[in-house]
Motif scaffolding. Structure first.
Motif, PDB file in Angstrom:
ATOM      1  N   THR A 134      10.615 -19.197 -13.953  1.00  0.00           N
ATOM      2  CA  THR A 134       9.738 -18.258 -13.060  1.00  0.00           C
ATOM      3  C   THR A 134       9.832 -16.628 -13.792  1.00  0.00           C
ATOM      4  N   VAL A 135       9.095 -16.046 -13.045  1.00  0.00           N
ATOM      5  CA  VAL A 135       8.974 -14.443 -13.376  1.00  0.00           C
ATOM      6  C   VAL A 135      10.321 -13.994 -13.312  1.00  0.00           C
ATOM      7  N   MET A 136      11.328 -14.083 -12.618  1.00  0.00           N
ATOM      8  CA  MET A 136      12.479 -13.711 -12.342  1.00  0.00           C
ATOM      9  C   MET A 136      13.265 -14.020 -13.688  1.00  0.00           C
ATOM     10  N   ASP A 137      13.220 -15.347 -14.212  1.00  0.00           N
ATOM     11  CA  ASP A 137      13.736 -15.870 -15.290  1.00  0.00           C
ATOM     12  C   ASP A 137      13.224 -14.986 -16.672  1.00  0.00           C
ATOM     13  N   VAL A 138      12.003 -14.887 -16.605  1.00  0.00           N
ATOM     14  CA  VAL A 138      11.600 -13.935 -17.704  1.00  0.00           C
ATOM     15  C   VAL A 138      12.077 -12.699 -17.779  1.00  0.00           C
ATOM     16  N   MET A 139      12.145 -12.058 -16.599  1.00  0.00           N
ATOM     17  CA  MET A 139      12.810 -10.554 -16.407  1.00  0.00           C
ATOM     18  C   MET A 139      14.031 -10.646 -16.665  1.00  0.00           C
ATOM     19  N   ILE A 140      14.884 -11.665 -16.451  1.00  0.00           N
ATOM     20  CA  ILE A 140      16.341 -11.702 -16.893  1.00  0.00           C
ATOM     21  C   ILE A 140      16.309 -11.612 -18.345  1.00  0.00           C
ATOM     22  N   ALA A 141      15.824 -12.489 -18.850  1.00  0.00           N
ATOM     23  CA  ALA A 141      15.593 -12.831 -20.380  1.00  0.00           C
ATOM     24  C   ALA A 141      15.268 -11.309 -21.219  1.00  0.00           C
ATOM     25  N   VAL A 142      14.485 -10.590 -20.565  1.00  0.00           N
ATOM     26  CA  VAL A 142      13.979  -9.285 -21.257  1.00  0.00           C
ATOM     27  C   VAL A 142      14.719  -8.034 -20.751  1.00  0.00           C
ATOM     28  N   GLY A 143      15.734  -8.310 -19.927  1.00  0.00           N
ATOM     29  CA  GLY A 143      16.853  -7.315 -19.446  1.00  0.00           C
ATOM     30  C   GLY A 143      16.132  -6.428 -18.407  1.00  0.00           C
ATOM     31  N   GLY A 144      15.148  -6.744 -17.824  1.00  0.00           N
ATOM     32  CA  GLY A 144      14.493  -6.038 -16.578  1.00  0.00           C
ATOM     33  C   GLY A 144      13.652  -5.217 -17.052  1.00  0.00           C
ATOM     34  N   LEU A 145      13.369  -4.283 -16.131  1.00  0.00           N
ATOM     35  CA  LEU A 145      12.153  -3.090 -16.258  1.00  0.00           C
ATOM     36  C   LEU A 145      12.843  -1.771 -16.906  1.00  0.00           C
ATOM     37  N   THR A 146      11.927  -1.114 -17.376  1.00  0.00           N
ATOM     38  CA  THR A 146      12.582   0.349 -17.942  1.00  0.00           C
ATOM     39  C   THR A 146      12.428   1.321 -16.809  1.00  0.00           C
ATOM     40  N   GLU A 147      13.053   2.484 -16.970  1.00  0.00           N
ATOM     41  CA  GLU A 147      12.870   3.235 -15.912  1.00  0.00           C
ATOM     42  C   GLU A 147      11.335   4.030 -15.479  1.00  0.00           C
ATOM     43  N   PHE A 148      10.532   3.589 -16.536  1.00  0.00           N
ATOM     44  CA  PHE A 148       9.103   4.205 -16.501  1.00  0.00           C
ATOM     45  C   PHE A 148       8.128   3.126 -15.968  1.00  0.00           C
TER      46      PHE A 148
END
Length: 199
Positions: A134-148
């Motif tokens: 899922t998108v959550m799995d993807v975002m965990i793998a890439v370390g989340g979002l930047t502050e920007f």
């Protein structure tokens, strides 16, 4: 057309006035259940009773592998079982009834089965697709979002019946707001674009 070029170079913004339909929460298209070998994958090829022709191999960019007795065997696009049967057939010219096992140890996979994350992720990269991802799995793998990051203006580019479609995803709602309804499944070949906030 100018806005499309901006989207594909990950410089999209609300200034283009683009809006996409939300990504489907349930997928009618399903990814294959079996892992497909791709360039960069590492594997152990075990020829039972013949350790001298067993080998550790990394699949080169052209997708064709060489073992001690057989050369130029296509590996990309096959499962480990399919590759083992091909090697058995090729080795049967030299070994009586060879039994081959292919054990994958490092996974990269073909480009068509990768998920690419570009833009304002902490670690933008290409990820190997896994069933049920899922998108959550993807975002965990890439370390989340930047502050920007402008996470709620993120989108997924996906090939649907041979046509490229773009869908909106709400990453801020999912990651920072805990809205699990914003978590959607991904498919092999998806590109997740996370734009920069203009504010």
């Amino acid at each position: 057309m100018a806005c499309l070029a901006v989207v594909l170079t990950v410089m999209i913004s609300s200034g283009c006035g683009l809006s996409y339909p939300p990504a489907p929460t349930t997928l009618t298209e399903r990814a294959p259940d079996h892992y497909i070998i791709g360039p960069g994958d590492s594997m152990e090829i075990v020829v039972w009773g013949n350790p001298e022709v067993s080998a550790s191999i990394v699949v080169p960019p052209d997708g064709r592998i060489n073992t001690p007795l057989v050369e130029d065997v296509p590996a990309t696009g096959k499962t480990s079982v399919e590759l083992a049967r091909d090697l058995e057939k090729a080795l049967s010219r030299y070994i009586k009834q060879p039994v081959v096992t292919v054990i994958l140890s490092g996974f990269v996979g073909p480009y068509s089965r990768q998920i690419r994350v570009v833009g304002e992720a902490a670690e933008p990269q290409a990820l190997q697709f896994s069933k049920g991802m899922t998108v959550m799995d993807v975002m965990i793998a890439v370390g989340g979002l930047t502050e920007f990051a402008n996470g709620n203006d993120a989108s997924i580019i996906r090939s649907v019946n041979g046509q490229r479609k773009q869908y909106a995803v709400r990453l801020n709602d999912l990651l920072r707001g805990g809205d699990i309804s914003a978590n959607v499944e991904v498919l092999p070949g998806d590109v997740l674009i996370i734009p920069e906030s203009l504010l």
